[in-house]
Scaffold this motif. Structure first.
Motif, PDB file in Angstrom:
ATOM      1  N   SER A   4      17.682  -3.932   0.111  1.00 27.29           N
ATOM      2  CA  SER A   4      16.666  -3.350   0.984  1.00 27.29           C
ATOM      3  C   SER A   4      16.283  -1.958   0.517  1.00 27.29           C
ATOM      4  O   SER A   4      15.115  -1.558   0.587  1.00 27.29           O
ATOM      5  N   GLN A  45      13.090  -6.803   6.957  1.00 27.54           N
ATOM      6  CA  GLN A  45      14.328  -7.482   7.323  1.00 27.54           C
ATOM      7  C   GLN A  45      14.445  -7.562   8.842  1.00 27.54           C
ATOM      8  O   GLN A  45      14.836  -8.564   9.399  1.00 27.54           O
ATOM      9  N   ASP A  82      11.624  -9.345   2.612  1.00 26.28           N
ATOM     10  CA  ASP A  82      13.035  -9.075   2.851  1.00 26.28           C
ATOM     11  C   ASP A  82      13.529 -10.088   3.881  1.00 26.28           C
ATOM     12  O   ASP A  82      13.199  -9.988   5.062  1.00 26.28           O
ATOM     13  N   GLU A  83      14.262 -11.064   3.430  1.00 24.95           N
ATOM     14  CA  GLU A  83      14.860 -12.085   4.290  1.00 24.95           C
ATOM     15  C   GLU A  83      13.880 -12.756   5.245  1.00 24.95           C
ATOM     16  O   GLU A  83      14.044 -12.705   6.456  1.00 24.95           O
ATOM     17  N   GLY A 141      21.593  -4.326   6.392  1.00 25.39           N
ATOM     18  CA  GLY A 141      21.488  -5.343   7.426  1.00 25.39           C
ATOM     19  C   GLY A 141      22.785  -6.102   7.642  1.00 25.39           C
ATOM     20  O   GLY A 141      23.262  -6.279   8.762  1.00 25.39           O
TER      21      GLY A 141
HETATM   22 MG   LIG Z   1      19.004  -5.586   3.439  1.00 28.93          MG
END
Ligand SMILES: [Mg+2]
Ligand SMILES: Nc1ncnc2c1ncn2[C@@H]1O[C@H](COP(=O)(O)OP(=O)(O)OP(=O)(O)O)[C@@H](O)[C@H]1O
Ligand SMILES: Nc1ncnc2c1ncn2[C@@H]1O[C@H](COP(=O)(O)OP(=O)(O)OP(=O)(O)O)[C@@H](O)[C@H]1O
Ligand SMILES: [Mg+2]
Lengths: 251, 354, 305, 327, 229
Positions: free
Chosen positions: A45, A87, A173-174, E133
């Motif tokens: 990230s 994300q 991102d994801e 995250g």
């Molecule tokens: Mg991340």
């Protein structure tokens, strides 16, 4: 060889003593999906942030479409054709799905400095926004407030907003996070088509999706790229298996 | 028919004490007088509200006479417009210099004082004996007026002149300057809470130069809050509760009886304003403006300050006394110790072409 | 100006800063840590002062008066929290502003209704009345030294409570996500009532302590309110250390500005305009300070985004 | 329960209705009150663009209100006293003409908003509230101790300024003028709210990162909103000065800024007509309650408190079906 | 013994009803997979159990008590540990403070949690806002463990975690369950991983529980109809 649409060279970023990204270089070629995988906290990230303009790198350059954008802000990079998803969803929660998509269209068409014409009556912008919403399958909830959507629906909307920008390349991102099995399958086939419009730099922990979609995979560990290669090469790389994959992905 | 009076004064918030005193004094004076009808409104100490209320008094209540305003800045906002519309205005407090000089008006009568009056008298009274004086006041027009008044009449050296922030509550820095200066005496004007804070802090500082100021900082309403720290301070005023003139003792007793507290100079001013109005109403019909004005001008009432008359600019000609803060039993109050100025009138009248 | 006077003025600035910190301490807790904009802080300060004045008048004991200020303000805090504030945590800052603005009106006028419109008497206890002589020959009011000590003690106490104790951690967690901390089994409502009461009690204590050398009157809390916000914001919301540093900066700026500016300007213009312009600028100075700090550090000196 | 649109129409027409009735029954002061409400509403409508739509809680909007007022006061006083205003590079005679005064008020406050915005918009949230407050206090203390135009005493302009074709001295005509301005600004604000700019600034309030990723600069959006907002409040200041024929530093006070916010929250945040309803209600309460007792502020406080606690989305929110416009 | 039992639970967000009749029960030490497509009401069900939302109809019993009577913190103290959707770590607090804020006596303490997630020990003093995250996700799980619950509710608790880490977490939870009899309700998207840990499953469809049975039954026809796989 074709020119890379995204070319990053030697990006480094430290937080105090922690080298979150350490001399990372990679490229994104037209028409490809380049997946970036790696353990949690590896710096993925952080890397995306540096590419998108949210974080200033300590060293290194970012080139988009042959242009050096390292010194530009987020907004200007978006204008250069960088489309991205987050994300953690970043949306205008009180607005409707359609309004969020309209915002993308407004940004893309540089029509923000208009003060008197109702935006919802702009047929061109509306058409753009609706098309994007339909492509991700949110047309049924177009007039619902984003705050009332489920997690998964918000992920789809993230993608829809990025679509309205007609970007030259995507940073994602994801995007699969929070999607159910069905949703993941749909998103997978959707991204599979999307790559023809613009290549995608994809950060994702869903290995099924990554190995189905990616043309190339780079593995980031502790801020460094330890391997780049085709899915098969990565799958069989023993370092990657111990650092990241475990025995989830069968050989 | 009688006179309808519109009173705009400060009845809510921090500055309400003064307005309440003026109102109570005024009502006491006109109590039982059927000729006078009073409408009272609260200006919240906001100029724009005062202006609105003046409009209301004039347009809706159709009053003949207005009064009540405490603060110079509110008076400046209301008085010119009211008098321009033919209303009488009797000022029970505040006398900005602008309204005494070029801005004077035939329908404007000041029943209190011109802002500089007390300090001019103080300047005269202190001349000669005080030596070098340290001056202090808040940095706003009334503060500057009052210091100017002192400097106008004081014949001696000014050691320093300090202007503080309006509403300041901590005076440690100023007190240090006082200590360090070669002044023999402090003369200050800090109305309301500012004065209370300063006096208490001054008492705790160990600096023992004598202090004096206009009565606003030593009035009955706040002396109770300062307590012993004020004892011995000199101040100048046109009235004191121990002033031996006809009617004063009765006023003090009646006020105490009615409201359960000692009257302040503001109460006395309100009372005098009421008396003045009643005297004029008894003599002339307010609809005959010229006659009514003449009746007001005569000031034919027994002021609790003793002799009282109007100068050409409709500002008072009156004696101003030197008072000292003393302790009577548990009560901290003022006593007259001398006369600071006899038949004092303000210097701005020269610019007034009435 | 002599060096000694300058030193004394610097001391004055520092002590006025600590006094400011004391006045801001309750707000630091409620606004800085709980994240609630409490405009009624000044009213609680006033309630403390009035309670102290009433009890001092009745009993003649300053210690009892201080105790009364704590109790009265804490009780008012509990009532306010239960009746009003508790409905506002999950609301917009603006709702909090409006509701606590309404509380100012009610509390100020209610106090005036109870105690009348005239200032009350509250003086320092006689043992602390005079000055003491500091090294260097500076005479300094003894009571102010006490205020400095109390201020520093409160600073230390708050710092430990917020930074080091589990309750402090839970309060901060509650500010970040109230629902979540409740879902983890912390009775955040009771905790917040407690903290609000503590903040109120600190405001009340400051009102009594500072009220003894200022004036105890309706409306005394409003300038305090603004100053307290200035102090906290300069230091950075949520940081006790920041609030202390902010208070010292504000105290120094205010004191030295008022003293030095007229002197400095005296060099370039005549004396009377120097005093009037100098003090005019001095009165704006702390706001200039705050603006400059925020322009260069948008989240205050020690604040985090 | 009524649809919000109906409520808005009612709220909007209530003002002129009251004013007209007041003319019929000859209660000129009621017209003055209605005018005051309309002007305060205008100031709050200005703030609402920054606050309601842009999420910029400015506790310094009194700066623009005061600047508008002083623009009027300074121009008119020079015209009145026939002493030209020396700006250093030009001499200006001053004027008693409203259109010119309005233009100056708008320009001056827009310029101030630009400068303050450039500095203040570096901060966000509570820090923004406080830095705008700081600018307000600077202006306040400056005008208090600046003797040229009356300092704390303020400045009286004895005769209301003129507007071509209107007798501004007649209360109802002046009201008509003010109301026309309010109506025009409301129309403008309504358009801005639904425009692309309105969409973008609204999104920037909710999520600045989102706006950036579509290629827009939240800072620039906010700055523009802040400038428009300040200009409108400045215009209201000029009108307010003309209503009272008087200016004073209290126009710059933080209480003034606070009142604008109160109007907005009272009426309903994020609603075009919120400030209008809030200002009218506040003026009405102030007028009706102040006669009740010396302690009428307690009642005012209680009413405000009840509205915040139990009428989510302000008065409009409580009366309409829609509830909170946004959180 | 039945630890948690929901019967015909209905709940709404304002005017919008989200649950129309959910029945489920969890036995002591059991792992229940709560499944369903996006937006079917899984998170809402979890919120209702934790009292973060009030249900309008039906009953919720936990360890013999009617949860409708309890406030959220009392429910938590009765033994519910929540790992919420979207992590919701306390952003301005450090990792250590996040964990300490939640701590209640029991086998899980700071040392044990950081042994499960060594990464958290490395980042001990860092504020949660700046965690990656996945690190935040670990923190959310660790935080719930710190409360030493009897029933842990994991709403997409492994979202965004690396495959190796996910395996470790499931293994660890499985071990805890064997040791201490901890029961779990798990919402997760990976059918394969759920299959390894869950004993039984309840599937939601448009706010109703439409299928309940052993985890092994979630395959073929059932999985196809309700989950689209
Ligand atoms: Mg991340
Ligand atoms: N602002 C910051 N200050 C300090 N450390 C930071 C900051 N931002 C990120 N980090 C640290 O940098 C490392 C890289 O974080 P990053 O978010 O890039 O990881 P990631 O690869 O995206 O992980 P995940 O897959 O878990 O999302 C993490 O260990 C994180 O704790
Ligand atoms: N805050 C809210 N306000 C209004 N409706 C909501 C809200 N949150 C969720 N909903 C609605 O309630 C329904 C159930 O949502 P819930 O979040 O429980 O689904 P879910 O099964 O957890 O989905 P996902 O897998 O996407 O997380 C959805 O239709 C959603 O739109
Ligand atoms: Mg969910």
């Amino acid at each position: 060889m074709t020119e890379p649409l995204l070319d990053i060279r030697g990006l480094s970023k430290s937080f105090g003593a922690l080298r979150a990204t350490d001399d990372v270089s990679l490229t994104l070629l037209p028409g490809e999906i380049h997946a970036l995988i790696g353990p949690n906290g590896a710096g993925k990230s952080t890397l995306i942030q540096q590419i998108a303009g949210g974080l200033a790198p300590d060293a290194g350059r970012v080139m988009v479409n042959g242009r050096d954008v390292t010194d530009l802000g987020t907004a200007d990079r978006a204008k250069c054709g960088l489309g991205r998803t987050f994300q953690i969803s970043a949306l205008a929660m009180e607005n409707t799905v359609l309004q969020n998509a309209m915002l993308g269209a407004v940004g893309a068409t540089r029509s923000v400095w208009r003060f008197l014409k109702p935006v919802m009556q702009d047929t061109h912008l509306c058409a753009e926004a609706k098309a994007a919403i339909e492509r991700v399958g949110l047309q049924d909830v177009a007039h619902a407030r984003v705050g009332t959507l489920s997690h998964g629906q918000r992920r789809l909307l993230e993608v829809a907003v990025a679509l309205t920008l007609n970007p030259k390349l995507f940073l994602m991102d994801e995007p699969m996070a929070g999607l159910g099995a069905e949703g993941t399958a749909r998103m997978t086939s959707f991204l599979n088509d999307l790559r023809r419009e613009a290549p995608i730099l994809l950060v994702e922990h869903d290995m099924d999706a990554v190995f189905t979609l990616a043309d190339r995979i780079s593995v980031l560990v502790a801020g460094k790229v330890i391997a780049t290669g085709t899915p098969d090469e990565i799958r069989s790389n023993p370092d990657v298996r111990t650092a990241y994959l475990g025995d989830e992905v069968p050989l | 028919d009688g006179v309808k009076v519109g009173m705009i004064t400060t009845l809510s918030g921090g500055g309400a004490g003064l307005g309440i005193d003026v109102r109570d004094g005024f009502l006491l004076a006109v109590k039982g007088n059927d000729d006078i009808e009073v409408v009272i409104e609260d200006d919240q100490r906001k100029p724009d509200i005062a202006v609105q209320l003046a409009d209301k008094m004039i347009q809706s209540e159709k009053v003949d006479v207005m009064t009540g305003i405490i603060w110079s800045n509110l008076a400046m906002a209301v008085v010119p417009a009211a008098t321009a519309q033919g209303k009488f205005y009797l000022s029970p407090n505040a006398g900005p210099s602008a309204l005494a000089g070029k801005g004077c008006h035939q329908n404007y009568f000041n029943v209190s004082w011109q802002n500089d009056a007390f300090s001019e008298a103080a300047g005269t009274a202190l001349s000669g004996e005080a030596g070098k004086v340290f001056l202090m006041a808040p940095n706003y027009p009334a503060g500057q007026d009052i210091m100017a008044g002192f400097k106008r009449t004081y014949q001696g050296e000014i050691a320093a002149e300090v202007y503080t922030k309006l509403g300041q509550t901590d005076y440690a820095a100023e007190i240090a300057q006082m200590r360090a200066s070669d002044a023999d005496q402090i003369y200050f004007f800090l109305p309301g809470g500012m004065g209370i804070s300063f006096m208490k802090q001054y008492a705790g500082s160990g600096v023992d130069k004598p202090v004096s100021g206009p009565a606003f900082s030593f009035d009955q309403g706040i002396l109770g809050a300062i307590g012993d720290a004020a004892v011995g301070a000199k101040n100048t005023a046109h009235w004191s509760k121990d002033l031996d003139v006809p009617g004063n003792a009765e006023f003090v007793a009646a006020f105490q009886e009615e409201f359960g507290r000692l009257p302040s100079i503001y109460a006395a001013q309100g009372y005098d304003t009421g008396l003045l109005l009643a005297s004029a109403a008894a003599k002339a019909d307010v609809d005959d403006a010229d006659a009514f004005r003449a009746a007001l001008k005569e000031a034919d009432f027994q002021s609790v300050r003793g002799k009282f008359s109007f100068a050409a600019n409709h500002h008072p000609v009156q004696d101003i006394y030197l008072r000292e803060v003393i302790k009577e039993g548990d009560l901290v109050t003022n006593r007259i110790v001398g006369t600071a100025a006899t038949d004092h009138s303000d210097p701005y009248g020269a610019d007034c072409n009435l | 100006m002599t060096t000694l006077l300058l030193i004394e003025q610097v001391l004055n600035g520092l002590q006025s800063g600590i006094m400011l910190f004391l006045m801001a301490a309750g707000l630091t807790l409620i606004f800085g840590v709980m994240g609630l904009i409490n405009l009624a802080h000044g009213s609680l300060y006033m309630i403390g002062a009035f309670a102290a004045a009433a009890v001092a008048a009745a009993t003649g004991s300053f210690l009892l008066a201080l105790f009364a200020s704590l109790v009265a303000a804490a009780a008012a805090g509990v009532v306010i929290e239960l009746a009003v504030i508790r409905r506002l945590y999950d609301r917009d800052h603006l709702d909090q502003v409006l509701a606590t603005f309404a509380l100012i009106l009610i509390l100020s006028e209610g106090t005036r209704w109870l105690f009348g419109s005239f200032p009350l008497y509250l003086d320092v206890p006689s043992v602390l009345a005079g000055p003491v002589t500091l090294p260097g020959g500076i005479a300094y009011p003894a009571y102010r030294l006490v205020i400095i000590l109390v201020g520093l003690a409160v600073a230390a106490g708050l710092f430990l409570l917020i930074g080091r104790t589990r309750i402090g951690i839970q309060i901060r967690a509650g500010e970040a996500d109230r629902e979540m901390i409740a879902a983890l089994g912390v009775n955040i409502s009771a905790l917040y009532t407690l903290v609000f009461a503590l903040g109120a009690a600190l405001a009340g204590l400051a009102g009594a302590l500072v009220g003894a050398i200022q004036s105890v009157q309706v409306g005394m809390g409003e300038p305090v309110l603004i100053l307290a916000f200035v102090v906290i914001v300069i230091g950075g919301i949520g940081s006790i250390k920041g609030a202390l540093v902010g208070a010292l900066l504000v105290g120094l700026t205010d004191t030295l500005g008022g003293v030095l500016l007229p002197l400095a300007l005296g060099g370039i213009m005549d004396a009377s305009s120097a005093t009037s312009i100098g003090s005019a600028i001095a009165s704006m100075l702390i706001y200039v300070l705050m603006a400059v700090v925020l322009i260069f550090r948008p989240t205050g000196l020690y604040g985090t985004a | 329960m009524l649809p919000e649109r109906m409520l808005n129409i009612i709220a909007f027409l209530a003002l002129p209705l009251v004013a007209v009735v007041a003319v019929v029954v000859d209660e000129p002061f009621t017209i003055t009150l209605a005018t005051r409400a309309a002007i305060l509403a205008l100031a709050a409508v200005g703030l609402n663009l920054a606050l309601g739509l842009g999420g910029l809680v400015s506790l310094g909007h009194a700066v623009f209100f005061g600047l508008g007022g002083y623009a009027m006061g300074i121009l008119a006083s020079h015209a009145q006293s026939f002493t030209p205003l020396d700006l250093g590079f030009v001499m200006f005679d001053g004027t008693k003409s409203m259109p010119i005064i309005w233009l100056v008020a708008i320009l001056v406050s827009a310029l101030a908003a630009l400068v303050i915005g450039l500095l203040a918009l570096r901060t966000a949230g509570v820090y923004f509230i406080m830095i705008t407050l700081a600018f307000g206090q600077m202006f306040y203390y400056f005008t208090i101790s600046w003797p040229a135009y009356g300092g704390e005493d303020g400045l009286s302009i004895y005769v209301r300024n003129s507007f071509p074709g209107v007798n501004t001295l007649d209360p109802i005509q002046f009201f008509g003028l003010v109301f026309a301005v309010l109506a025009a600004v409301l129309w403008l604000m309504g358009r801005i709210e639904t425009s692309p700019f309105g969409l973008a600034i609204g999104a920037a309030r909710q999520n600045a990162v989102r706006v950036e990723t579509v290629g827009l600069s939240p800072f620039r959006l906010r700055l523009v909103a802040f400038v428009i907002s300040g200009a409108v409040t400045g215009l209201a200041g000029a009108l307010f000065a003309d209503l009272n024929r008087f200016i004073s530093p209290t126009m710059f006070s933080w209480q003034m800024s606070g009142e604008f916010i109160v109007f907005i929250v009272l009426g309903g945040i994020g609603r075009l007509y919120g400030p209008v309803v809030g200002a009218c209600l506040f003026v009405l309460l102030e007028h009706m309650l102040s006669g009740v007792s010396d302690f009428w502020l307690i009642y005012l406080g209680a009413v405000l408190l009840l509205v915040v606690l139990f009428a989510r989305g302000g008065v409009i929110g409580a009366l309409s079906k829609e509830g909170a416009a946004h959180d | 013994m039945t630890l948690l039992h929901l019967e015909r639970v209905e709940a709404s967000y304002g005017a919008a009803q989200a649950l129309f009749g959910v029945d489920l029960s969890v036995e002591e030490g059991e792992v229940l997979a709560l499944m369903g497509r996006n937006g079917m009401g899984k998170s809402t069900t979890i919120r209702v159990i934790c009292r973060l939302m009030k249900h309008s109809r039906g009953t919720v019993h936990f360890a013999g008590r009617d949860l409708a009577q309890l406030s959220p913190h009392a429910a938590a103290r009765a033994g519910l540990g929540l790992v919420p959707e979207g992590r919701r770590v306390f952003a301005p607090l450090t990792v250590r403070e996040n964990l300490i804020a939640a701590a209640r006596p029991g086998p899980w303490d700071f040392a044990k949690v950081t042994r499960l997630f060594p990464r958290l020990a490395e980042r001990e003093g860092q504020v949660a806002r700046h965690l990656s995250g996945g690190e935040q996700q670990m923190l959310a799980i660790g935080r719930a463990l710190m409360t030493n619950p009897r029933l842990m509710l994991l709403d997409e608790a492994t979202e965004g975690l690396a495959p190796v880490v996910r395996q470790e977490i499931w293994d660890a939870l499985d071990a805890v369950r064997r040791e201490t009899g901890l029961a779990l309700i798990v919402v997760d998207k990976s059918l394969a991983e759920l299959g390894r840990i869950a004993d039984c499953a309840t599937i939601l469809e448009r706010g109703r529980s439409v299928w309940t049975g052993p985890m092994s039954g979630v395959a073929g026809e059932v999985a196809n109809t309700y989950l689209g796989v």
